[in-house]
Write an enzyme that holds these catalytic residues in place. Structure first.
Site: not given
Ligand code: AMP
Length: 223
Positions: A13, A88, A122, A155, A166
């Site tokens: 994404k 989400r 990554r 990360r 996740r």
């Molecule tokens: P991402 O970089 O999109 O994988 O997001 C990393 C982390 O940020 C996720 O594993 C969640 O802990 C938090 N996060 C990001 N977007 C959301 C969302 N829409 N709702 C809840 N937690 C989020």
């Protein structure tokens, strides 16, 4: 255009959205994961954000919505945006419907083995959040960001236990949301079934599909 790029962790994404942005009139790429990472030192919410992010859980809806809304209210998001990482769950989708009308959802369809391979290699820049992949999209100098020279790191939520959590959360809560948008006729499915497809190829495919979508929508409006 108001776009959501949708798909599981590791589907690309962020990589695709950052390349689509300049091709779509520089509409901002708004990644909730990055917005939340930037708020990890916040006095009120920082501790909660750190806890949920580091263990691969979802940050509470109210904190995410407040953070996203603040970003969408900025002037550069008026002409459009690409949201990455939101919604989400069903509550988040409902909340978004109340604040804006989305034009199109780019739904990345990627098999699980490809996701696992991508996520385990990554790395991300600590300063500017740019994503690299040590196997498929390596930085020019190992460990250093090509864009800003910042240090690259893996990360905590890309480590095996957090990845499993996740992906399970995605399948349980996020994947079913696509129906909400499919019912509105605004979903474009993009299939990517190899970990080695260069990002440019996928981005070109998305641009072609967006053009066709816009044309069809324009024709439907004039009928
Ligand atoms: P991402 O970089 O999109 O994988 O997001 C990393 C982390 O940020 C996720 O594993 C969640 O802990 C938090 N996060 C990001 N977007 C959301 C969302 N829409 N709702 C809840 N937690 C989020």
């Amino acid at each position: 255009m108001k776009i959501i790029i949708f798909g599981p962790q590791g589907s690309g994404k962020g990589t695709y959205a950052s390349r689509l942005s300049p091709l779509l009139g520089n509409i901002p790429h708004i990644a909730t994961g990055d917005l939340l990472r930037a708020a990890r030192d916040d006095k009120e919410y920082g501790e909660k954000i750190r806890h949920y992010q580091d263990t691969g859980g979802l940050v509470p809806d109210e904190i995410v919505l407040r953070t996203l809304k603040k970003r969408l209210d900025q002037p550069d998001a008026r002409k459009g945006f690409i949201i990455d990482g939101y919604p989400r769950n069903a509550e988040q989708a409902k909340a978004l419907d109340k604040i804006t009308a989305i034009d199109v959802i780019i739904n990345l369809v990627v098999p699980e083995w490809v996701l696992l391979q991508r996520l385990s290699t990554r790395v991300q820049c600590k300063n500017c959040s740019t994503i690299f992949n040590t196997r498929t999209l390596p930085p020019k100098k190992p460990g250093i960001c090509d864009k800003c020279g910042g240090p690259l790191f893996q990360r905590d939520d890309d480590k095996p236990e957090a990845i499993k959590k996740r992906l399970a959360l995605y399948h349980e809560m996020s994947a079913p949301l696509i129906k909400h948008y499919r019912d509105q006729g605004i979903v474009i499915d993009i299939e990517c079934d190899s970990p080695d497809i260069p990002p440019e190829i996928v981005v070109n495919k998305i641009m072609d599909r967006l053009r066709t979508f816009k044309k069809a929508r324009g024709q439907a409006k004039t009928k």
